[in-house]
Motif scaffolding. Structure first.
Motif, PDB file in Angstrom:
ATOM      1  N   ARG A  53      38.092 -72.350 -21.145  1.00  0.00           N
ATOM      2  CA  ARG A  53      38.128 -73.496 -20.217  1.00  0.00           C
ATOM      3  C   ARG A  53      37.632 -74.770 -20.889  1.00  0.00           C
ATOM      4  O   ARG A  53      38.132 -75.857 -20.642  1.00  0.00           O
ATOM      5  CB  ARG A  53      37.298 -73.213 -18.980  1.00  0.00           C
ATOM      6  N   PRO A  56      40.591 -75.767 -24.499  1.00  0.00           N
ATOM      7  CA  PRO A  56      41.915 -75.190 -24.212  1.00  0.00           C
ATOM      8  C   PRO A  56      42.757 -74.905 -25.449  1.00  0.00           C
ATOM      9  O   PRO A  56      43.705 -74.124 -25.376  1.00  0.00           O
ATOM     10  CB  PRO A  56      42.577 -76.251 -23.327  1.00  0.00           C
ATOM     11  N   ILE A  69      46.110 -74.185 -19.074  1.00  0.00           N
ATOM     12  CA  ILE A  69      45.079 -74.362 -18.050  1.00  0.00           C
ATOM     13  C   ILE A  69      45.065 -75.800 -17.566  1.00  0.00           C
ATOM     14  O   ILE A  69      45.331 -76.726 -18.343  1.00  0.00           O
ATOM     15  CB  ILE A  69      43.696 -73.921 -18.600  1.00  0.00           C
ATOM     16  N   ASN A  71      42.333 -77.730 -15.828  1.00  0.00           N
ATOM     17  CA  ASN A  71      40.945 -77.699 -15.369  1.00  0.00           C
ATOM     18  C   ASN A  71      40.681 -78.584 -14.138  1.00  0.00           C
ATOM     19  O   ASN A  71      39.963 -78.148 -13.236  1.00  0.00           O
ATOM     20  CB  ASN A  71      40.006 -78.063 -16.512  1.00  0.00           C
ATOM     21  N   ASN A  74      41.653 -76.524 -11.317  1.00  0.00           N
ATOM     22  CA  ASN A  74      41.168 -75.137 -11.360  1.00  0.00           C
ATOM     23  C   ASN A  74      42.318 -74.133 -11.366  1.00  0.00           C
ATOM     24  O   ASN A  74      42.270 -73.110 -10.666  1.00  0.00           O
ATOM     25  CB  ASN A  74      40.239 -74.863 -10.166  1.00  0.00           C
ATOM     26  N   MET A  76      45.319 -71.901 -13.751  1.00  0.00           N
ATOM     27  CA  MET A  76      45.735 -71.365 -15.028  1.00  0.00           C
ATOM     28  C   MET A  76      47.154 -70.842 -14.851  1.00  0.00           C
ATOM     29  O   MET A  76      47.514 -70.365 -13.766  1.00  0.00           O
ATOM     30  CB  MET A  76      44.818 -70.229 -15.472  1.00  0.00           C
ATOM     31  N   ALA A  95      38.549 -63.705 -15.137  1.00  0.00           N
ATOM     32  CA  ALA A  95      37.684 -64.774 -15.622  1.00  0.00           C
ATOM     33  C   ALA A  95      36.313 -64.202 -15.969  1.00  0.00           C
ATOM     34  O   ALA A  95      35.926 -63.128 -15.491  1.00  0.00           O
ATOM     35  CB  ALA A  95      37.557 -65.883 -14.584  1.00  0.00           C
TER      36      ALA A  95
END
Length: 121
Positions: A53, A56, A69, A71, A74, A76, A95
């Motif tokens: 996270r 990347p 991803i 971020n 939130n 993926m 995760a």
């Protein structure tokens, strides 16, 4: 606590494309990495792809899949073109909130419920 929810599964013809999504909710800032695993009946869950996270550019991916991803939202993603019937499986989002070997199934402490992907021949 963090909750993970996958979406985007379904039936796809061989040679088609797929994009799976995983949304994380809760204390997401605590997460170190997120990953995708898959499982077929009678077999162990296997590693597909993982991504950091915070960095990347630090990612791993197998079987021709691409992991990415988002971020700020939130999320993926897992995507692949030219799917093969051997890609048929339940795909799980995972995760972890500490530094671990990214390919190890047992390293992940958070899991989604999975989404079925069936590639028809």
């Amino acid at each position: 606590q963090v909750q993970l929810a996958e979406s985007g599964g379904g039936t796809v013809p061989a040679g088609g494309s797929l994009r799976l999504s995983c949304v994380a909710s809760g204390w997401v800032d605590s997460l170190y990495a997120m990953a995708w695993f898959r499982q077929t009946p009678g077999k162990e869950r296997e590693f597909v792809a993982a991504i950091s996270r915070s960095v990347p550019d630090n990612f791993l991916a197998n079987f021709g899949f691409i992991i990415s991803i988002d971020n700020p939202n939130n999320k993926m993603y897992l995507q692949k073109n030219n799917l093969n019937p051997t890609d048929t499986a339940v795909y799980y989002c995972a995760a972890v909130n500490r530094i671990v070997p990214l390919t190890r199934t047992t390293a992940y402490n958070l899991w989604g419920r999975g989404t079925q992907v069936t590639v028809s021949s």
